[in-house]
Design an enzyme around this catalytic site. Structure first.
Site, short mmCIF file in Angstrom:
data_model
loop_
_atom_site.label_atom_id
_atom_site.label_comp_id
_atom_site.label_asym_id
_atom_site.label_seq_id
_atom_site.Cartn_x
_atom_site.Cartn_y
_atom_site.Cartn_z
N TYR A 144 0.87 -1.18 0.00
CA TYR A 144 0.00 0.00 0.00
C TYR A 144 0.90 1.22 0.00
CZ TYR A 144 -3.35 3.45 1.83
OH TYR A 144 -4.14 4.56 2.02
N ASP A 239 9.51 2.64 -0.93
CA ASP A 239 8.53 3.35 -0.10
C ASP A 239 8.86 3.02 1.36
OD1 ASP A 239 6.45 4.34 1.33
OD2 ASP A 239 4.87 3.46 0.10
N LYS A 267 5.64 9.28 8.38
CA LYS A 267 5.49 8.74 9.72
C LYS A 267 6.58 9.23 10.69
CE LYS A 267 2.73 4.84 8.08
NZ LYS A 267 1.35 5.05 8.43
N1 HOZ Z 1 -0.52 3.27 6.30
C1 HOZ Z 1 -1.45 3.30 7.39
C2 HOZ Z 1 -1.80 1.93 7.83
N2 HOZ Z 1 -1.49 0.91 6.97
C3 HOZ Z 1 -2.64 4.03 7.04
C4 HOZ Z 1 -3.01 4.98 8.08
C5 HOZ Z 1 -4.38 5.44 7.83
O1 HOZ Z 1 -4.93 5.16 6.75
O2 HOZ Z 1 -4.94 6.07 8.72
#
Ligand code: HOZ
Length: 421
Positions: A144, A239, A267
């Site tokens: 993702y 990423d 992050k």
């Molecule tokens: N990348 C975050 C969790 N896989 C997403 C955080 C979110 O969508 O709030």
């Protein structure tokens, strides 16, 4: 546990906010419950609106490597308020943050600050297209990269959790620019390049996948990506929004010894405030406006508050490298405590208990998990005061604030669950 206040806040939220949440992964849909509303955090613990206390393994989905309300970050934020919250003009601290990032990640020769991981990946794949003059992007199933139109194809995280086969609103022509391949299959990448190599601008990968649960790269996989992309003149994008400054000071690229062309970060580099970045080879970054023809912009990019928090985070980590050994030790304890019949994947402070007895190496094997049993486990742990991500397809995150006692309590609660069911 009484959760009346959270329940009533959720009722109220649903009247004004779609699904009552501002990001789908926060809903507890796949575990059959309603989200908790969080009132505050302290160190490794959070407290919900009813005053219940939990050991937090979500950590705001990764940024809080030092836990909640770390004094160094609070002090930097407090100091930044004396100057102003936004200027839309350059500040000296932005240079300091860019220099700190370059210092940690040598493959980043130049870096552009943005506001979210989504912006970073969107900009990086656009830049790769602009640099190479090609249109296609290779991504991996179950990875993702934010909610970028063309990267939502076979995506992990909330898309996997909700079981969405396709995302409405993404034009087919955008999705057609993406080739989605099985994670950890260098053969599939070789094959895709044999067929479409002259049209592929970039390969984007989470070097440690975290959005289908934690799935490490097989030995040689990342090196194969490096070699194949180089051979065909495509760019390799790591990423590292999740892994940057988490799995090592220099991220996964330091851990595995691979130098990508471009890297995305987010992050941890914001210390809990919204900031992200993309950077890499100077000749590639020189294509970004105003130097070059690839446009990317943002009113709040390099926001002074977020930069102050991020800089405080990176300075603290540089001064306290022992943070990484503490994270490793605590991660190892949680990994070793897992019962038979469960597959545990872990890289440093990222880990997942997969409810399957098969090795999990890609999205197909992640999907063999018994998600209903995971849901039982999640609810059981929550009732014992352990707050995990409400999905089998997410990683758990440790922070440097987790104590031995937190880990012991977590292991005891998990043992209780597995002894009963
Ligand atoms: N990348 C975050 C969790 N896989 C997403 C955080 C979110 O969508 O709030």
């Amino acid at each position: 546990m009484r959760r009346h206040t959270s329940e009533s806040l959720f009722d109220r939220a649903q009247k004004s906010i779609p699904g009552g949440v501002n990001s789908p992964v926060r809903a507890f849909r796949s575990v059959g419950g309603n989200p908790l509303f969080i009132a505050r955090g302290e160190g490794s613990h959070i407290f919900d609106a009813d005053g219940n206390e939990y050991i937090d393994y979500v950590g705001s989905w990764g940024p809080l490597l030092l836990g909640h309300r770390h004094p160094a970050i609070l002090a930097a934020l407090e100091e930044a308020t004396h100057y102003g919250t936004s200027f839309g003009a350059p500040t000296e601290r932005e240079i300091e943050l860019a220099e700190a990032i370059r210092d940690a990640v040598p493959a980043i020769e130049m870096v552009r600050l943005v506001n979210s991981g989504t912006e970073a990946t969107m900009s990086a794949i656009r830049l790769a297209r602009g640099f190479t003059g090609r249109d296609l992007t290779v991504k991996f199933e179950g990875c993702y990269h934010g909610h970028v139109d063309s990267l939502l194809v076979k995506a992990g995280s909330g898309v996997a959790t909700l079981g969405l086969p396709d995302t409405a609103g993404v034009p087919k022509s955008f999705a057609d620019t993406t080739i989605a391949l099985p994670f950890n299959s260098a053969e599939a990448v070789e094959q895709a390049f044999r067929e479409h190599g002259a049209r592929i601008a970039s390969v984007i990968v989470e070097p440690v996948a975290g959005n289908m649960g934690c799935v490490p790269p097989k030995p040689g996989f990342l090196a194969a990506l490096r070699e194949i992309t180089e051979r065909y003149g495509a760019l390799l994008i790591f990423d590292e929004v999740m892994t940057g400054f988490r799995v090592a000071w220099g991220g996964a690229q330091q851990l595995f010894g691979i130098r990508p062309d471009l890297t995305t970060l987010g992050k941890v580099i914001g210390g809990g405030l919204p900031i992200a970045a993309y950077g890499g080879r100077a000749d590639v970054m020189a294509k970004i406006a105003p130097l070059g023809p690839v446009y990317q912009a943002g009113t709040l990019s390099g926001n002074p508050m977020a930069v102050a928090a991020g800089l405080a985070m990176l300075r603290y980590l540089k001064a306290h490298p022992e943070v990484y050994s503490t994270l490793e030790q605590n991660g190892a304890r949680l990994q070793e405590a897992a019962p038979r019949g469960i597959t545990v994947n872990r890289v440093g402070s990222m880990f997942t208990y997969f409810f399957t007895d098969q090795p999990v190496t890609d999205y197909d094997s992640a999907k063999t998990c018994d998600t209903a049993r995971f849901g039982d486990y999640f609810c059981f742990m929550l009732d014992r005061g352990v707050y995990l991500a409400p999905s089998q397809f997410e990683a758990a995150f440790l922070s440097a604030a987790h104590t031995d006692e937190d880990i012991t309590r977590t292991i005891e609660a998990a043992r209780e669950f597995f002894a009963r069911r």
